[in-house]
Design an enzyme around this catalytic site. Structure first.
Site, PDB file in Angstrom:
ATOM      1  CB  CYS A 117      27.795  39.876  36.107  1.00 26.74           C
ATOM      2  SG  CYS A 117      28.881  40.698  37.262  1.00 26.74           S
ATOM      3  CG  HIS A 280      27.279  42.370  32.787  1.00 24.27           C
ATOM      4  ND1 HIS A 280      26.602  43.223  33.621  1.00 24.27           N
ATOM      5  CD2 HIS A 280      28.460  42.080  33.408  1.00 24.27           C
ATOM      6  CE1 HIS A 280      27.327  43.435  34.708  1.00 24.27           C
ATOM      7  NE2 HIS A 280      28.462  42.755  34.598  1.00 24.27           N
ATOM      8  CG  ASN A 310      29.504  45.849  36.778  1.00 26.07           C
ATOM      9  OD1 ASN A 310      28.354  45.440  36.859  1.00 26.07           O
ATOM     10  ND2 ASN A 310      30.539  45.029  36.698  1.00 26.07           N
TER      11      ASN A 310
HETATM   12  O1  UT7 Z   1      30.799  42.526  36.319  1.00 28.78           O
HETATM   13  C1  UT7 Z   1      31.426  41.420  36.884  1.00 28.78           C
HETATM   14  C2  UT7 Z   1      32.591  41.056  36.103  1.00 28.78           C
HETATM   15  N1  UT7 Z   1      33.647  41.984  36.349  1.00 28.78           N
HETATM   16  C3  UT7 Z   1      34.441  42.295  35.367  1.00 28.78           C
HETATM   17  O2  UT7 Z   1      34.236  41.875  34.257  1.00 28.78           O
HETATM   18  C4  UT7 Z   1      35.636  43.139  35.685  1.00 28.78           C
HETATM   19  C5  UT7 Z   1      36.808  42.651  34.901  1.00 28.78           C
HETATM   20  N2  UT7 Z   1      38.037  43.316  35.263  1.00 28.78           N
HETATM   21  C6  UT7 Z   1      38.265  44.607  34.989  1.00 28.78           C
HETATM   22  O3  UT7 Z   1      37.402  45.280  34.455  1.00 28.78           O
HETATM   23  C7  UT7 Z   1      39.600  45.176  35.310  1.00 28.78           C
HETATM   24  O4  UT7 Z   1      40.466  44.147  35.734  1.00 28.78           O
HETATM   25  C8  UT7 Z   1      39.545  46.290  36.396  1.00 28.78           C
HETATM   26  C9  UT7 Z   1      38.922  47.539  35.844  1.00 28.78           C
HETATM   27  C10 UT7 Z   1      38.771  45.824  37.604  1.00 28.78           C
HETATM   28  C11 UT7 Z   1      40.966  46.651  36.849  1.00 28.78           C
HETATM   29  O5  UT7 Z   1      41.712  47.077  35.713  1.00 28.78           O
HETATM   30  P1  UT7 Z   1      43.135  46.460  35.408  1.00 28.78           P
HETATM   31  O6  UT7 Z   1      43.616  47.126  34.207  1.00 28.78           O
HETATM   32  O7  UT7 Z   1      43.001  44.965  35.382  1.00 28.78           O
HETATM   33  O8  UT7 Z   1      43.972  46.936  36.648  1.00 28.78           O
HETATM   34  P2  UT7 Z   1      44.831  46.093  37.684  1.00 28.78           P
HETATM   35  O9  UT7 Z   1      43.951  45.514  38.740  1.00 28.78           O
HETATM   36  O10 UT7 Z   1      45.770  45.171  36.968  1.00 28.78           O
HETATM   37  O11 UT7 Z   1      45.708  47.226  38.317  1.00 28.78           O
HETATM   38  C12 UT7 Z   1      46.678  47.979  37.528  1.00 28.78           C
HETATM   39  C13 UT7 Z   1      47.255  49.097  38.375  1.00 28.78           C
HETATM   40  C14 UT7 Z   1      47.738  48.626  39.740  1.00 28.78           C
HETATM   41  O12 UT7 Z   1      48.867  49.404  40.092  1.00 28.78           O
HETATM   42  P3  UT7 Z   1      50.371  48.834  39.896  1.00 28.78           P
HETATM   43  O13 UT7 Z   1      50.403  47.579  40.732  1.00 28.78           O
HETATM   44  O14 UT7 Z   1      50.515  48.565  38.453  1.00 28.78           O
HETATM   45  O15 UT7 Z   1      51.209  49.936  40.420  1.00 28.78           O
HETATM   46  C15 UT7 Z   1      46.588  48.961  40.660  1.00 28.78           C
HETATM   47  O16 UT7 Z   1      47.001  49.173  41.989  1.00 28.78           O
HETATM   48  O17 UT7 Z   1      46.234  50.061  38.639  1.00 28.78           O
HETATM   49  C16 UT7 Z   1      46.101  50.249  40.048  1.00 28.78           C
HETATM   50  N3  UT7 Z   1      44.707  50.511  40.350  1.00 28.78           N
HETATM   51  C17 UT7 Z   1      44.178  51.754  40.419  1.00 28.78           C
HETATM   52  N4  UT7 Z   1      44.728  52.952  40.260  1.00 28.78           N
HETATM   53  C18 UT7 Z   1      43.916  54.018  40.388  1.00 28.78           C
HETATM   54  C19 UT7 Z   1      43.707  49.607  40.571  1.00 28.78           C
HETATM   55  N5  UT7 Z   1      42.544  50.245  40.791  1.00 28.78           N
HETATM   56  C20 UT7 Z   1      42.816  51.574  40.705  1.00 28.78           C
HETATM   57  C21 UT7 Z   1      42.025  52.709  40.829  1.00 28.78           C
HETATM   58  N6  UT7 Z   1      42.618  53.912  40.664  1.00 28.78           N
HETATM   59  N7  UT7 Z   1      40.704  52.652  41.090  1.00 28.78           N
END
Ligand code: UT7
Length: 355
Positions: A117, A280, A310
């Protein structure tokens, strides 16, 4: 008289195929609502398989940048290509781009940057040093990615897969003695302690090292010719990017403001001096957080993750180019670029817009 570098030309390329959030629901359990709420993304572009590659997209963006800089391809004396999704494991995309553009000048060197990134920030920082020292006069800097070919489209991979998109951006860096159109400062950082928290670790030579007792199916005997890719790796999804999203998010929101402030301090400026911040495009919530921390109004922060997702190393040059094409940048504006991502690596650049 001091020599600086300036952005003399810029171009971008986005493949025409639009992949919406709704389209992704065919492959995995996800919803448009979840993706928009957690990331801000509505759709992303996917390259045309077997026809477009990271290099060909980089070449399209480069052609526009070359034309806008008013030079010919043979004037380019150095290529820097940043990507995490190269056409080949090796050689890198730099030489492939040289061939794709038909640059026959073998005096022209080609360097590949692997900083995910923050790849574009690293790339322009390297180019800036080469131009400032007088070594090169026309450096082509490219950030391009084709994520769509290498993502896990099952529900297991949804957290990562929904955020990534394809595309490319390119700039030409040239020398200038006019500070009012120059790159003023660049800042690069890394912390390898979190290397595996956002990584695609296989194929690679790790053989399970760094990963505790897990051997990922590497043979236990001492025979030479260890295999690079094992069935277990494939079964475990280790040939896809994996991410500890929450750790990356939490670290990003501290490092972005930190590295922007570091750049401002270096040139004795304040956040209020920034005319346009191009972060970014990792997550709209990260950008909003950074905007708030820096106390910047909406019109001084450019986001287009909603349309393109992204695109890692390509996201900053694509956003910079789009802001320019939309008439949101004028000559002399103070532009701040900042990135954070896998490695972890992060960085910033402050420049006066020159076109
Ligand atoms: O560019 C490189 C650098 N990358 C970044 O900066 C990314 C940084 N991180 C993020 O942007 C976020 O962490 C994400 C967008 C990747 C994920 O969002 P989050 O709010 O951190 O979600 P999470 O991984 O904590 O997941 C929350 C819930 C989970 O369900 P439970 O365990 O609470 O029931 C996941 O299974 O959301 C669920 N989940 C989804 N649900 C529907 C994770 N991905 C999805 C999805 N659709 N695509």
């Amino acid at each position: 008289m001091k020599t600086y570098s300036k952005i003399a030309g810029i171009g971008k390329y986005l493949p025409s195929h639009v992949m919406t959030n709704q389209d992704l629901t065919q492959y995995m359990e996800t919803t448009d609502e979840w993706i928009q709420e957690r990331t801000g993304i509505k759709e992303r572009r996917y390259a045309e398989k077997h026809k477009e590659t990271t290099t060909t997209m980089g070449a399209e963006a480069s052609k526009v940048a070359i034309q806008r800089a008013g030079i010919s391809k043979e004037d380019i004396d150095f290529i820097i290509f940043a990507t995490l999704s190269p056409d080949y494991y090796f050689p890198g995309c730099g030489v492939l781009l040289q061939r794709e553009l038909g640059i026959t000048n073998t005096e022209c060197g080609a360097l590949d940057i692997r900083n995910q990134c923050s790849g574009f920030i690293y790339a322009i920082s390297v180019a800036d040093q080469f131009v400032k020292t007088g070594m090169y006069k026309n450096v082509l800097v490219v950030g391009a990615e084709m994520h769509s070919m290498g993502l896990d489209y099952s529900t297991k991979g949804r957290t990562v897969t929904v955020i990534f998109g394809d595309g490319a951006g390119a700039v030409i860096l040239q020398p200038t003695t006019n500070e009012a159109e120059a790159i003023l400062t660049t800042h690069l950082h890394s912390d390898g302690t979190h290397a595996e928290e956002l990584a695609m670790i296989s194929p690679g030579s790790h053989g399970g090292k760094h990963l505790g007792t897990e051997t990922f199916g590497f043979p236990e005997n001492d025979s030479p010719g260890e295999i690079f890719v094992t069935q277990k790796m494939m079964d475990d999804g280790m040939l896809y990017p994996n991410m500890n999203g929450q750790l990356v998010f939490k670290t990003a929101v501290t490092k972005f403001p930190e590295v922007i402030k570091e750049a401002l301090k270096k040139v004795n400026m304040e956040a209020s001096d920034i005319d346009m911040l191009i972060p970014h495009q990792a997550n709209l919530r990260i950008s909003a957080f950074v905007q708030k921390q820096m106390g910047l109004p909406d019109e001084k922060v450019y986001n287009n993750i909603q349309k393109y997702g992204n695109t890692t190393a390509a996201s900053i040059p694509i956003a910079l180019c789009e802001a320019f094409e939309d008439g949101k940048l004028k000559k002399g504006d103070l532009v701040c670029l900042a990135a954070f991502g896998s490695g972890f690596t992060w960085g910033s650049a402050l420049l006066h817009w020159a076109i």
